[in-house]
Design a protein around this motif. Structure first.
Motif, PDB file in Angstrom:
ATOM      1  N   SER A  68     -13.103 -14.191 -26.017  1.00  0.00           N
ATOM      2  CA  SER A  68     -14.477 -13.910 -25.592  1.00  0.00           C
ATOM      3  C   SER A  68     -14.522 -12.457 -25.193  1.00  0.00           C
ATOM      4  N   ASN A  71     -21.293  -9.737 -24.084  1.00  0.00           N
ATOM      5  CA  ASN A  71     -22.401  -9.589 -24.841  1.00  0.00           C
ATOM      6  C   ASN A  71     -23.666  -8.821 -24.390  1.00  0.00           C
ATOM      7  N   THR A  74     -26.123  -9.499 -21.347  1.00  0.00           N
ATOM      8  CA  THR A  74     -26.604 -10.715 -21.249  1.00  0.00           C
ATOM      9  C   THR A  74     -26.181 -11.629 -20.408  1.00  0.00           C
ATOM     10  N   LYS A  76     -23.204 -13.247 -20.926  1.00  0.00           N
ATOM     11  CA  LYS A  76     -22.531 -14.533 -21.595  1.00  0.00           C
ATOM     12  C   LYS A  76     -21.342 -13.971 -21.998  1.00  0.00           C
ATOM     13  N   ILE A  78     -19.023 -14.320 -25.341  1.00  0.00           N
ATOM     14  CA  ILE A  78     -19.285 -14.731 -26.692  1.00  0.00           C
ATOM     15  C   ILE A  78     -17.965 -14.521 -27.622  1.00  0.00           C
ATOM     16  N   ASP A  80     -15.606 -13.340 -30.572  1.00  0.00           N
ATOM     17  CA  ASP A  80     -15.367 -12.204 -31.238  1.00  0.00           C
ATOM     18  C   ASP A  80     -14.438 -12.723 -32.548  1.00  0.00           C
ATOM     19  N   ASN A  82     -14.633 -16.018 -35.970  1.00  0.00           N
ATOM     20  CA  ASN A  82     -15.807 -16.811 -36.491  1.00  0.00           C
ATOM     21  C   ASN A  82     -15.003 -18.335 -36.312  1.00  0.00           C
ATOM     22  N   ASP A 187     -25.712 -23.568 -27.062  1.00  0.00           N
ATOM     23  CA  ASP A 187     -26.059 -22.143 -26.867  1.00  0.00           C
ATOM     24  C   ASP A 187     -24.767 -21.596 -27.788  1.00  0.00           C
ATOM     25  N   LYS A 188     -24.998 -21.599 -29.192  1.00  0.00           N
ATOM     26  CA  LYS A 188     -23.950 -21.132 -30.145  1.00  0.00           C
ATOM     27  C   LYS A 188     -23.650 -19.574 -29.729  1.00  0.00           C
ATOM     28  N   SER A 189     -24.373 -18.774 -28.965  1.00  0.00           N
ATOM     29  CA  SER A 189     -23.823 -17.727 -28.653  1.00  0.00           C
ATOM     30  C   SER A 189     -22.627 -17.461 -27.836  1.00  0.00           C
ATOM     31  N   ASP A 190     -22.659 -18.655 -26.982  1.00  0.00           N
ATOM     32  CA  ASP A 190     -21.588 -18.748 -25.851  1.00  0.00           C
ATOM     33  C   ASP A 190     -20.678 -19.927 -25.684  1.00  0.00           C
ATOM     34  N   HIS A 193     -20.277 -22.044 -23.104  1.00  0.00           N
ATOM     35  CA  HIS A 193     -21.495 -22.465 -22.129  1.00  0.00           C
ATOM     36  C   HIS A 193     -21.445 -23.754 -21.272  1.00  0.00           C
TER      37      HIS A 193
END
Length: 358
Positions: A68, A71, A74, A76, A78, A80, A82, A187-190, A193
């Motif tokens: 992680s 971000n 924000t 969050k 996230i 790094d 895929n 919450d796809k970005s985190d 979450h």
């Protein structure tokens, strides 16, 4: 001629009705089937309670680790990479497992996710051509296991045009339009979450309660407080009445203390600061009405549950949050620096009860 006008009028009326119906459906595509949807068969039908849930990216491979990073502003954590794989298992309580780490679950967020998943219905079957509904792009997979070991798998793609729901594909490749936005709950970005960010959520006051706060390298912030019959007292070195209003505020802030972000590893752009160690001890139990309030009696009675947590803070991130480690939890917490100062900058003197002037 009159018959012709009547026919034209009926045609125009029918055309207007069709236009109004289409406008209604396209502006609110879910409302027209809301009642029928609620009576449709559940998409996930477990035999007993769900015992395990796995969340994956559609591109997940053998490498199951998550790292992680920040971000922007924000707050969050996230990915790094895929690749992601998050496993949530139930023993006595729910726990999150990421790359071998055991982490606490945010019960409010997780309960909302589970309720949403178990409420999905087999309604509005759109066929099996995934390319029409975003399944040719990265999407989320959720695999659930019930008490019997039965597996239930769904895949969640993009949200609908109105943003009110998702397209969901089951194990038989049937695609359904759902009026629930599961991706918002994930919450796809985190990827972290669903991790609990409250540090002292188990701090609850009962009939009798002892709270001890110790700050390293600062003897002024080293005090022990006892609660009895809704009144707070300092217990050491002698019993002195405390300002119960201010102490209650302190305890409530402590119980609600929540990090702005969580990390699985240290980040290179953190700035080191002088180490600060804050130790919080709290004990719970019941003191009988005939007990005399004194330090020894309270400590004798409060053996039902004693909790000690150490918070070590050592850096600041790019947003000037203070980075801390909590004993027993393999996470880095980004704490609001001002919120933290409510405990590190207030001494025993701040909480003494005011003595009335004669």
């Amino acid at each position: 001629m009159q018959i012709i006008y009547q026919n034209i009028g009926k045609s125009l009326l029918a055309l207007n009705s069709v236009i109004l119906l289409l406008a209604f459906v396209f502006n609110d595509p879910f409302s027209w089937f809301a009642n029928d949807y609620s009576h449709a068969r559940n998409l996930i039908r477990p035999k007993g309670e769900i015992q395990k849930l796995v969340i994956l990216d559609s591109q997940a491979q053998d490498n199951k680790s998550i790292s992680s990073s920040t971000n922007g502003n924000t707050g969050k954590s996230i990915e790094d990479k895929n690749i992601s794989r998050i496993e949530i298992r139930k023993a006595q309580e729910w726990k999150i497992f990421i790359d071998g780490l055991e982490l606490p679950v945010d019960s409010t967020k997780f309960t909302a996710l589970m309720e949403a998943l178990l409420s999905l219905k087999e309604f509005t079957n759109l066929g099996s051509d995934g390319s029409k509904f975003g399944f040719d792009l990265p999407y989320k997979k959720i695999v659930m296991y019930d008490e019997s070991g039965t597996e239930f798998q769904i895949e969640i793609s993009q949200q609908t045009a109105t943003g009110g729901g998702n397209y969901i594909r089951n194990a038989d490749s049937d695609i359904y339009l759902m009026p629930i936005n599961i991706l918002n709950l994930l919450d796809k970005s985190d990827p972290l979450h669903l991790v609990d960010r409250k540090l002292f959520a188990d701090l609850t006051q009962e009939n009798s309660f002892v709270l001890e706060i110790l700050l390293s390298k600062n003897s002024k912030i080293n005090y022990k407080l006892g609660l009895n019959d809704k009144e707070w007292f300092f217990l050491e070195p002698e019993i002195i009445a405390a300002n119960s209003v201010l102490v209650n505020e302190l305890v409530n802030r402590l119980a609600s203390m929540e990090s702005r972000a969580v990390y699985l590893k240290e980040i290179s752009n953190w700035k080191n600061i002088p180490s600060l160690e804050l130790e919080i001890k709290y004990s719970k139990g019941v003191v009988r009405d005939d007990e005399v309030l004194n330090s020894e009696d309270l400590n004798t009675q409060l053996i039902s549950e004693r909790i000690t947590k150490s918070l070590t803070c050592f850096a600041k991130d790019s947003d000037e949050n203070t980075i801390c480690k909590l004993s027993g939890i393999p996470l880095y917490y980004a704490m609001d620096t001002y919120q933290l100062s409510q405990f590190t900058d207030r001494s025993k003197e701040d909480f003494k009860a005011e003595i009335p002037t004669p």
